[in-house]
Enzyme design. Sequence first.
Site, PDB file in Angstrom:
ATOM      1  CB  CYS A  44       3.758  73.905  14.875  1.00  0.00           C
ATOM      2  SG  CYS A  44       4.668  74.068  13.325  1.00  0.00           S
ATOM      3  CB  CYS A  48       2.117  76.733   8.164  1.00  0.00           C
ATOM      4  SG  CYS A  48       1.747  75.151   7.391  1.00  0.00           S
ATOM      5  CG  PHE A  88     -16.122  56.016  -5.101  1.00  0.00           C
ATOM      6  CD1 PHE A  88     -16.028  56.957  -6.121  1.00  0.00           C
ATOM      7  CD2 PHE A  88     -17.378  55.713  -4.590  1.00  0.00           C
ATOM      8  CE1 PHE A  88     -17.165  57.574  -6.621  1.00  0.00           C
ATOM      9  CE2 PHE A  88     -18.521  56.323  -5.080  1.00  0.00           C
ATOM     10  CZ  PHE A  88     -18.423  57.262  -6.101  1.00  0.00           C
ATOM     11  CB  CYS A 132     -12.650  62.871   3.372  1.00  0.00           C
ATOM     12  SG  CYS A 132     -13.056  63.263   1.647  1.00  0.00           S
TER      13      CYS A 132
END
Length: 408
Positions: A61, A67, A272, A366
């Site tokens: 990229c 970024c 959840f 996560c």
Amino acid sequence: MSEQVAIDALGTRGDGIARQPTTVFVPFALPGERVTIERQGGRGQLLSVDAPSPDRREAPCPHFGRCGGCDLQHLSDDLYATFKRDLVVDALSREGLSPDVAPLVPCDPASRRRAVFTAVRAGPRVLFGFHEALSHRIAPIETCLVVVPEIVARLKRFERLATILIDRKRELRMTVTRTTTGLDVAIEQTAKLTGDLRQATIAWGAEDGAVARLSVDGETLIENRVPVIDVAGIAVPFPPGAFLQAVGRAEERMAEIALAHLAPSKSVADLFSGFGAFSLRLAQRHAVHAAEFDAPALAALEKAKRGASGLKPIAIERRDLYRRPLTVKELSKFDGVLFDPPRAGAEAQSRELAASTVKRIAAVSCNPVTLARDAAILVGGGYRLLSVTPIDQFLWSHHVEAVALFER
């Protein structure tokens, strides 16, 4: 003043770690390399790679390094997969757990269906893109290799919309989601919607047939079509800017693993639950109790279940599972539980589960650290941790998902 250091390992955020003469974290450096840095406290700015690792590759990229969205594009595929799996292995090990940990489930480029952009005014200019790493500065972008093409193709249009709506003093936040019926664009922290500004925003949305809905600070300005997410063939009306798994294939793989484990269960609690990414799949074979605090997500699940046919019953409960987890007594109704909490994990709920008689649990996470903590609670309550599968959903970043399976 510059200095040369040897990189010994990768940290949990993907930074190289040099331990001599004192520990310093060096972004974009790899184990085994000798690099020249300029030390800035406990971090080092990489000036040059003097002896590169064979695992170093050219980042694909053009925005890499500025970024903050990707921090691992310079790793070989093998080192990348090992690093992400080890994040899960090491977190579990610190809690005294050593289950079978599967190889990393890979993620394809150009597959992320949800992107969150930021815009900020810088003098007469508006900067639109992603935050730089560990910074409030915005890195303007021309492309993105991880986001789906339907979103990338319209980056300039989104920048123009941000320029229309940006407030003088606040960062504007724009969440763009690809749904099956078009793009959902949800914007927050905008300038006050005066008549002219409102009309300019509506005109922007009318120019592109790909935009299904445009909402500003919770108000829907345009809805050409109801944005819909497909969950195993069931149409779910998507709440503006709502949470969903960022990559559709990753969600499918999580569901495959969890549902296979819970297959013998008759009644399952989905905790959840969000708008039902797992509940609706579970309900094809099981009675489901879906608990979630977000009211728009539950409303979407209610509409989806009414529009679907052939499902087992889905009971829906609005509940703050952090303050009021399902108790041991309430859990006695279920022989299977799936939970998929935010990054903070499900500590309070895990303590109730650890004292329950639930036979099978599938935990989707996560955050390897909170997953390991919750897993240790369950194992301490008598569960066996059968397996953990790391799943890559945020390509070229240090974030990793995982599905852990427990049995009593």
